[in-house]
Motif scaffolding. Sequence first.
Motif, PDB file in Angstrom:
ATOM      1  N   PRO C 151       0.831  -1.214   0.000  1.00 60.19           N
ATOM      2  CA  PRO C 151       0.000   0.000   0.000  1.00 60.19           C
ATOM      3  C   PRO C 151       0.859   1.255   0.000  1.00 60.19           C
ATOM      4  O   PRO C 151       1.957   1.283   0.549  1.00 60.19           O
ATOM      5  N   VAL C 152       0.326   2.296  -0.628  1.00 60.85           N
ATOM      6  CA  VAL C 152       0.939   3.615  -0.561  1.00 60.85           C
ATOM      7  C   VAL C 152       0.878   4.092   0.886  1.00 60.85           C
ATOM      8  O   VAL C 152      -0.028   3.724   1.628  1.00 60.85           O
ATOM      9  N   SER C 153       1.859   4.886   1.311  1.00 59.98           N
ATOM     10  CA  SER C 153       1.899   5.337   2.701  1.00 59.98           C
ATOM     11  C   SER C 153       1.838   6.851   2.725  1.00 59.98           C
ATOM     12  O   SER C 153       2.742   7.522   2.231  1.00 59.98           O
ATOM     13  N   GLU C 154       0.750   7.401   3.292  1.00 56.05           N
ATOM     14  CA  GLU C 154       0.645   8.862   3.336  1.00 56.05           C
ATOM     15  C   GLU C 154       1.348   9.397   4.566  1.00 56.05           C
ATOM     16  O   GLU C 154       1.377   8.757   5.602  1.00 56.05           O
ATOM     17  N   ALA C 155       1.855  10.623   4.429  1.00 60.80           N
ATOM     18  CA  ALA C 155       2.598  11.209   5.540  1.00 60.80           C
ATOM     19  C   ALA C 155       1.735  11.343   6.795  1.00 60.80           C
ATOM     20  O   ALA C 155       2.209  11.162   7.907  1.00 60.80           O
ATOM     21  N   LYS C 156       0.404  11.641   6.596  1.00 61.67           N
ATOM     22  CA  LYS C 156      -0.455  11.883   7.758  1.00 61.67           C
ATOM     23  C   LYS C 156      -0.768  10.584   8.511  1.00 61.67           C
ATOM     24  O   LYS C 156      -0.750  10.543   9.732  1.00 61.67           O
ATOM     25  N   HIS C 157      -1.135   9.518   7.752  1.00 61.69           N
ATOM     26  CA  HIS C 157      -1.300   8.221   8.437  1.00 61.69           C
ATOM     27  C   HIS C 157      -0.381   7.223   7.757  1.00 61.69           C
ATOM     28  O   HIS C 157      -0.772   6.576   6.790  1.00 61.69           O
ATOM     29  N   PRO C 158       0.836   7.103   8.260  1.00 62.29           N
ATOM     30  CA  PRO C 158       1.788   6.230   7.549  1.00 62.29           C
ATOM     31  C   PRO C 158       1.374   4.768   7.640  1.00 62.29           C
ATOM     32  O   PRO C 158       0.952   4.302   8.701  1.00 62.29           O
ATOM     33  N   THR C 159       1.457   4.065   6.540  1.00 64.74           N
ATOM     34  CA  THR C 159       1.204   2.614   6.511  1.00 64.74           C
ATOM     35  C   THR C 159       2.390   1.951   5.828  1.00 64.74           C
ATOM     36  O   THR C 159       2.316   1.539   4.670  1.00 64.74           O
ATOM     37  N   PRO C 160       3.518   1.875   6.545  1.00 67.71           N
ATOM     38  CA  PRO C 160       4.684   1.284   5.901  1.00 67.71           C
ATOM     39  C   PRO C 160       4.545  -0.224   5.766  1.00 67.71           C
ATOM     40  O   PRO C 160       3.678  -0.841   6.393  1.00 67.71           O
ATOM     41  N   THR C 161       5.380  -0.792   4.948  1.00 70.76           N
ATOM     42  CA  THR C 161       5.458  -2.241   4.778  1.00 70.76           C
ATOM     43  C   THR C 161       6.773  -2.715   5.357  1.00 70.76           C
ATOM     44  O   THR C 161       7.824  -2.188   5.021  1.00 70.76           O
ATOM     45  N   TYR C 162       6.699  -3.685   6.250  1.00 67.99           N
ATOM     46  CA  TYR C 162       7.919  -4.236   6.830  1.00 67.99           C
ATOM     47  C   TYR C 162       8.258  -5.541   6.135  1.00 67.99           C
ATOM     48  O   TYR C 162       7.447  -6.462   6.119  1.00 67.99           O
ATOM     49  N   LEU C 163       9.468  -5.589   5.571  1.00 66.60           N
ATOM     50  CA  LEU C 163       9.906  -6.800   4.893  1.00 66.60           C
ATOM     51  C   LEU C 163      10.808  -7.608   5.817  1.00 66.60           C
ATOM     52  O   LEU C 163      11.757  -7.074   6.388  1.00 66.60           O
ATOM     53  N   THR C 164      10.493  -8.874   5.971  1.00 66.88           N
ATOM     54  CA  THR C 164      11.355  -9.807   6.714  1.00 66.88           C
ATOM     55  C   THR C 164      11.955 -10.725   5.664  1.00 66.88           C
ATOM     56  O   THR C 164      11.219 -11.363   4.914  1.00 66.88           O
ATOM     57  N   MET C 165      13.284 -10.763   5.611  1.00 71.73           N
ATOM     58  CA  MET C 165      13.902 -11.338   4.415  1.00 71.73           C
ATOM     59  C   MET C 165      14.917 -12.420   4.727  1.00 71.73           C
ATOM     60  O   MET C 165      15.715 -12.286   5.665  1.00 71.73           O
ATOM     61  N   SER C 166      14.898 -13.462   3.905  1.00 71.73           N
ATOM     62  CA  SER C 166      15.948 -14.473   3.964  1.00 71.73           C
ATOM     63  C   SER C 166      16.069 -15.119   2.598  1.00 71.73           C
ATOM     64  O   SER C 166      15.393 -14.721   1.660  1.00 71.73           O
ATOM     65  N   SER C 167      16.933 -16.117   2.500  1.00 72.54           N
ATOM     66  CA  SER C 167      17.158 -16.745   1.200  1.00 72.54           C
ATOM     67  C   SER C 167      17.041 -18.256   1.336  1.00 72.54           C
ATOM     68  O   SER C 167      17.340 -18.829   2.370  1.00 72.54           O
TER      69      SER C 167
END
Lengths: 197, 559, 336
Positions: C151-167
């Motif tokens: 999702p897009v993240s607006e400055a007023k209500h941030p909705t970041p995406t957290y990536l947990t990564m491995s291989s």
Amino acid sequence: MSEAATVPQNTNAAWELPSRGIVGMACLIVAESAIFIIFIVAYLYYLGRSLNGPTPSVLELPIFTSICLLSSSATVHFAVSALHHGKRSLCSLLLATTVLLGGTFLAGTALEWYKLITVDHLTIQTNLFGTTYYSLVGLHATHVIIGLFMLSLALFFSLTGSLTSKHIGRLEVLSLYWHFVDAIWVVVFTVVYVLGR
Amino acid sequence: MATQAPVTAEIAQTAPRRLVLEVLHDWVTTVDHKKIGLMYIGYALIFLVIAGFEALLMRVQLAIPNNHFVSPQVFNQLFTMHGTTMVFFVGMPILFGFGNYLIPLMIGARDMAFPRLNAFSFWISAFGGLLLYFSYLGGSGLYGAGGAPDIGWWAYAPLALKAFSPGHSSDYWTLSILLSGIGTIGTALNIVATTICMRCPGMKLSRMPLLVWLYLVMSCLVFVTISPLTAAQIMLMLDRYVGSHFFDTQAGGSAVLWMHFFWIFGHPEVYVLVLPAFAFANEIIPVFSRKAIFGYPAMVAASVGIGFISLSVWAHHMFTIGMTSGANTFFVLATMAISVPTGIKIFNWLATLWGGKIHFTAAMMFAIGFLFQFLIAGLTGIMLSVAPFDWQLGGSYFVVAHFHYVLVGAILFMLFSAFYYWYPKMSGRMLSEKLGKWHFWIFLIGFHLTFDFMHIPGLEGMPRRIYTYEADRGWMLWNIIVSSGAIFQTIGTLLFVYNMVWSYFKGPVAGPDPWDAWTLEWSTASPPPAYNFAVTPAVASRRPLWDLKHPDDPDSHYE
Amino acid sequence: MTRQIWSGIDAQVPSGLGSGSTSIFSPAGTPAHSIFGLSMLVLSITGAIFIVVGGLLLYALLRYRHRAGDANALQEPPQIYGSNQIELSWTVIPILIVVMLFLATARIILATQDAPKPANALDVTVIGHQFWWEYRYPKLGIVTANELHIPVSEAKHPTPTYLTMSSADTDHSFWVPRLAGKMDLIPNRVNTMWLDPEAPGLYLGQCAQYCGTQHAKMLLRVYADTPAQFAAWAAHQQQPAVEDSSAAEGRNVFQHTACISCHAVAGTVATGTFGPDLTHVASRDTIASGAVPLTQANLRAFVDNPAQFKPGALMPAMHLNDHDLDAVTAYLLTLK
């Protein structure tokens, strides 16, 4: 300029520089120590991280073989000073004792590994502990073997009467290598058998 | 002695011509540091041409997007071989070759401390190079996927393990470097022992030429740099053949551990490569500015400081692997710290030029190129030391541009300078200055076309080690320019090789001291006799020949 | 070669697949913005140093060059061996610059790496494979591959995406320059990073750590969706595979050949995990991790022999006859 500028020659002042052999061996010791440090770092890093298989609790303190190895440093030291004082047969005796003590250490290591492989089923392939243990102790044992080979050569020359006061420097350099091998064992012993278990 | 030159000339005229086999035998069995030095240099130049050709092939492939000049498999082998060859079989041998040749001459010694070890080190390193290139013929593997190694010159685990690199191509990489590492440690040992134990009377450590100081620091660095690589190579071989698990992530092993071990080698290694370039600069820039080096003690301190700090910065190659913020911050600080002594050296060179009388010989022009280009390379290095900036730029063509700026723009330029400066001493003939200037300008244009513009694709998101790229990224124009520079560099290098061959036969006779220089190597014939000095010299200052030429104003009054 | 150059310039970029810009100087997310700001500071400092030192160097070369016509051309210039004050100043000033730069850098490191995770962040697990990307949304029950929707993240209500990564195999690296710096995917290790695109659109990138033969074609496509778009996409992805009776023959071929040992199609017998999840493959814009657009011809050619587009890819050529190939392709195209 058609001629080389002539640089004056030294006439009087004493100009003493360290012995090449000692400096060279010191450099080799630094380089080899760096190799050992990397194997020790790997050992410490992987302590407790094996997914399965035997742990360091299967190790027994190699007290007797360690005493043999560390005494051999004393005997080789005295062998050098015997040569210093021209006591050639004493030198031969001490060199032979050094080789014997070193050989005992190797035999002890071999017995220890035999037990680990057949009784505890620990090989270099078993797990991270097996990998790091055998490679570190094996690297040290390889250096012991090389040292014993050189010491046996020195012993041979001593027995045939070819080892004279001219060779004191070289024997000193060899004994420096042997002291280094023993010093590494002190570190390996502490890390593997004392701290790690 | 005053009659040294004419006597050797007489002898040369009356000596019978030797058979080819005799000459060959002499060179193969020699323990003379000068011959060994020349063999190192000749060997490295051959590999320079080969690895340069590999680069040329890569640049053709990358000139346009989705090109099919070489297959992905071949491209991956090319960048692996290019990097491995350039570092281990061009850079190290050529720099050790110069060191071997010059150090005994500069300290008034007859040879290196251990001549037979010297020969052994050369031959084992040479064998390593041949072994690496034998992989093109001999390596085999699954589906014919063998041949030359293709794991990158860092051979990151687990890509380098048997599971992902079956066949023998990776083993050629590991073994050839292991062998040449033994040779490297041997030569470094020789340099340290020679420098400490064989200086001529009066040459205290504080009177050694800076070149000798820098080689001393570099050799000490080798002991703690190459050894970690040797250890890691042994571990990799054990993993591949004996079933150990050093880097086997399936068994709980760590891919990051390989990275640490490799970069503990890899970072100081670049200082091993660059310190000799500084060494040459310290000798050449003063002579063509007609002034003593500015701040000798500070130069020594800075060199030693660089050596020490370089051991603590390695993980700036690992900023993107997810280290903690604390670790990242530490390595940022250490890396930025090293810029202080490095900057001091640049300022000292600047101060040496300042107030001097600058002669723009070919050697000096390459040295000036070095000064500007090393400055820029250092500045892009500072950019990369800023970890968040590295999170964008790491692993991209910006990094490739940065390190080629150091390796080519600084080190290779300084090597060219060293060639123009010491070729007369080694061969007895002057290189053509005119050809030298053509070489300089053509190579300069090629260098800047390639490596200035190479920064841009990195800033635009182009990662490294890709055999092709997408057409819609906007990278094509820059890649074409970068590739075009390679042509100029090739022409420049060929001119240089021609100059060396032609001048050997037709160049003007050099005499012992064509540049009116000040260190001991210029006090003996060109080329020096096998014994270097008929009588061991004694010195009273840092510039013994300056003192002789200026008896009213010798250096010994000021030191 | 010339024709190739021209056709390279006129590259066919199907509309809706993004402008192709991956410049670090057009940031579209907070991590990329803070790096951009820091980079401007660094570039100005290093630029200033270059101008000052380079300028002095140039000046020295011009002013102090040896002129043969000079009166004292043959004399050596005064020999200056050093100066404590000058040397001290050019030691102290660089140290001050380093301290300042270091503090500015440390601030950004902490702000990016140690940023606290907001409660409404979207969690995505990223697994790197040779040579494709696996994406799992654990709280939404979605498994997909190669095209990441966030999702897009607006400055007023941030909705970041957290990536947990491995291989799953070798090292890889996730680099979408306009959104953030890169982070490596390393086997037996878990790394994290966050993204918060400020505007909807397609953001491109690619694997940035050499991982083998097809490293160059392990491309990244990150779709920043508006909240409505993202909700619709997620709802669709949560459905099992479309059952289209017209593709029964192709489904048959798919389920009775080796396809199912590597690929998964939700709601069927195919549960392989070695290759990308194909449940909604026809809803994606590209195949082969972004290497080629999804068209009937490309899909057919890829299934026939992946080496046509990605020589060295781990999927073997399936050696299907033409009839089966057409059927399977038609089946895959129904998996919207």
